[in-house]
Motif scaffolding. Structure first.
Motif, PDB file in Angstrom:
ATOM      1  N   PHE A  44     -13.258  20.828 -43.299  1.00  0.00           N
ATOM      2  CA  PHE A  44     -13.553  19.715 -42.401  1.00  0.00           C
ATOM      3  C   PHE A  44     -13.495  18.388 -43.154  1.00  0.00           C
ATOM      4  N   CYS A  45     -14.081  18.338 -44.356  1.00  0.00           N
ATOM      5  CA  CYS A  45     -14.074  17.101 -45.151  1.00  0.00           C
ATOM      6  C   CYS A  45     -12.653  16.625 -45.406  1.00  0.00           C
ATOM      7  N   TRP A  46     -11.790  17.543 -45.826  1.00  0.00           N
ATOM      8  CA  TRP A  46     -10.412  17.165 -46.149  1.00  0.00           C
ATOM      9  C   TRP A  46      -9.623  16.819 -44.891  1.00  0.00           C
ATOM     10  N   ALA A  47      -9.769  17.621 -43.834  1.00  0.00           N
ATOM     11  CA  ALA A  47      -9.013  17.383 -42.606  1.00  0.00           C
ATOM     12  C   ALA A  47      -9.454  16.085 -41.923  1.00  0.00           C
ATOM     13  N   PHE A  48     -10.768  15.837 -41.895  1.00  0.00           N
ATOM     14  CA  PHE A  48     -11.286  14.612 -41.295  1.00  0.00           C
ATOM     15  C   PHE A  48     -10.787  13.388 -42.056  1.00  0.00           C
ATOM     16  N   SER A  49     -10.801  13.468 -43.370  1.00  0.00           N
ATOM     17  CA  SER A  49     -10.325  12.356 -44.200  1.00  0.00           C
ATOM     18  C   SER A  49      -8.833  12.120 -43.959  1.00  0.00           C
ATOM     19  N   PHE A  50      -8.069  13.196 -43.897  1.00  0.00           N
ATOM     20  CA  PHE A  50      -6.626  13.085 -43.652  1.00  0.00           C
ATOM     21  C   PHE A  50      -6.353  12.446 -42.291  1.00  0.00           C
ATOM     22  N   ALA A  51      -7.028  12.925 -41.241  1.00  0.00           N
ATOM     23  CA  ALA A  51      -6.777  12.411 -39.886  1.00  0.00           C
ATOM     24  C   ALA A  51      -7.149  10.933 -39.773  1.00  0.00           C
ATOM     25  N   GLY A  52      -8.290  10.560 -40.353  1.00  0.00           N
ATOM     26  CA  GLY A  52      -8.708   9.164 -40.281  1.00  0.00           C
ATOM     27  C   GLY A  52      -7.778   8.241 -41.046  1.00  0.00           C
ATOM     28  N   THR A  53      -7.336   8.681 -42.214  1.00  0.00           N
ATOM     29  CA  THR A  53      -6.414   7.868 -43.005  1.00  0.00           C
ATOM     30  C   THR A  53      -5.082   7.710 -42.293  1.00  0.00           C
ATOM     31  N   LEU A  54      -4.608   8.774 -41.686  1.00  0.00           N
ATOM     32  CA  LEU A  54      -3.359   8.708 -40.921  1.00  0.00           C
ATOM     33  C   LEU A  54      -3.486   7.712 -39.772  1.00  0.00           C
ATOM     34  N   LEU A  55      -4.638   7.719 -39.098  1.00  0.00           N
ATOM     35  CA  LEU A  55      -4.875   6.777 -38.002  1.00  0.00           C
ATOM     36  C   LEU A  55      -4.853   5.330 -38.501  1.00  0.00           C
ATOM     37  N   VAL A  56      -5.529   5.074 -39.617  1.00  0.00           N
ATOM     38  CA  VAL A  56      -5.563   3.718 -40.176  1.00  0.00           C
ATOM     39  C   VAL A  56      -4.160   3.245 -40.550  1.00  0.00           C
ATOM     40  N   ILE A  57      -3.383   4.124 -41.185  1.00  0.00           N
ATOM     41  CA  ILE A  57      -2.024   3.753 -41.602  1.00  0.00           C
ATOM     42  C   ILE A  57      -1.153   3.462 -40.382  1.00  0.00           C
ATOM     43  N   LEU A  58      -1.248   4.285 -39.333  1.00  0.00           N
ATOM     44  CA  LEU A  58      -0.424   4.079 -38.141  1.00  0.00           C
ATOM     45  C   LEU A  58      -0.795   2.792 -37.415  1.00  0.00           C
TER      46      LEU A  58
END
Length: 293
Positions: A44-58
């Motif tokens: 969850f920690c890794w997936a949540f971090s990945f999803a949030g970072t992807l959102l910020v970049i987009l």
């Protein structure tokens, strides 16, 4: 819709964090054979971090910052700080549960080592993002980019870990003084979370009183409350005169995971950590000249 791409150290740091967190949870899911609830937390920690970072970049890639329903001065750095703490916790917990005691060569162990390494790299990347994004002297920035704002994130994260350790009522139900400590943790967590939400939602101007004055008063209150909890919790858990146990029981050595005594000690240490964080928050809040844009 035009794509806006500005190469900068911040962008490359976010891309690195995106890749590292993606590799960490992908490898863990693919071949690490995680048969423990702790593994789910790490993923969850890794997936949540990945999803949030992807959102910020987009959002920044398509120039949608002004259309976002949150303050873009505050949201990215707040998320990056939480992601750094989440990946840090996973980097500590994952090897303790899935690498400690394992010997010899095996494919599963190799997958777990890779996940641990990339989790550490993701932690470094997110810490670098926070360092790049934080407010510097003379800059006009959001509150969450300042030292008190980042401390609020750390305070709420530490409080969440405390809640995990005291989720069993046997930890605090023995005495009213321990229930008082629980109340301290809850009150300070709720108020800190409200402050973060107000800043991210740009609602600080809706308060019927000056926001800066409220921050200083709350920081002082939190320091007093946590100081009392830092003193009370060990007294009623480790002092034999108050029904506590000074030395670690022998059963804890044979118990898988953390025994009750270990959890009590962890809460005592984390309470002291949060007291230091709130004290630093109070000092910074007294010195900070907050410029709202």
């Amino acid at each position: 819709m035009a794509v806006v791409l500005h190469s900068s150290p911040l962008l490359w740091t976010r891309l690195a964090a995106l890749v590292f967190s993606c590799v960490a949870f992908s490898v863990a899911v693919h071949g690490a054979r995680l048969n423990h609830g702790t593994g789910d937390w790490c993923i969850f920690c890794w997936a949540f971090s990945f999803a949030g970072t992807l959102l910020v970049i987009l959002v920044e890639l398509f120039g949608l910052q002004t259309r976002a329903p949150v303050s873009w001065r505050n949201f990215p750095i707040t998320f990056a700080c939480y992601a750094a703490l989440l990946c840090l916790s996973a980097s500590i917990i994952f090897p303790l549960y899935f690498l400690k005691g394992s010997t010899g060569q095996s494919e599963v162990r190799d997958y777990r080592i890779v996940s641990t390494v990339f989790s550490c790299l993701a932690t470094i990347a997110y810490m670098s993002e926070v360092s790049i994004s934080k407010a510097h002297p003379g800059e006009v920035s959001g509150y969450m980019a300042t030292a008190p704002g980042l401390l609020k994130v750390c305070e709420t994260f530490v409080a969440c870990i405390i809640f995990v350790f005291i989720s069993d009522t046997v930890v605090y139900s023995r005495h009213d003084a321990l229930k008082y400590c629980l109340a301290v943790y809850c009150i300070c967590f709720i108020l800190s979370a409200i402050i973060i939400i107000l800043c991210i939602g740009e609602c600080t101007g809706c308060l019927p009183f000056p926001f800066a004055r409220f921050l200083s008063a709350y920081a002082l209150l939190a320091v007093i409350l946590y100081l009392s909890a830092t003193i009370i919790w060990p007294i009623f858990n480790f002092d034999p005169k108050n029904g506590g146990m000074k030395n670690r029981p022998y059963e804890c050595s044979t118990t898988m995971g953390l025994c009750v005594w270990d959890k009590l000690m962890a809460v005592a240490v984390l309470t002291a950590v949060n007291f230091i964080l709130y004290l630093a928050d109070l000092i910074y809040s007294a010195r900070l000249v907050f410029v709202s844009a």
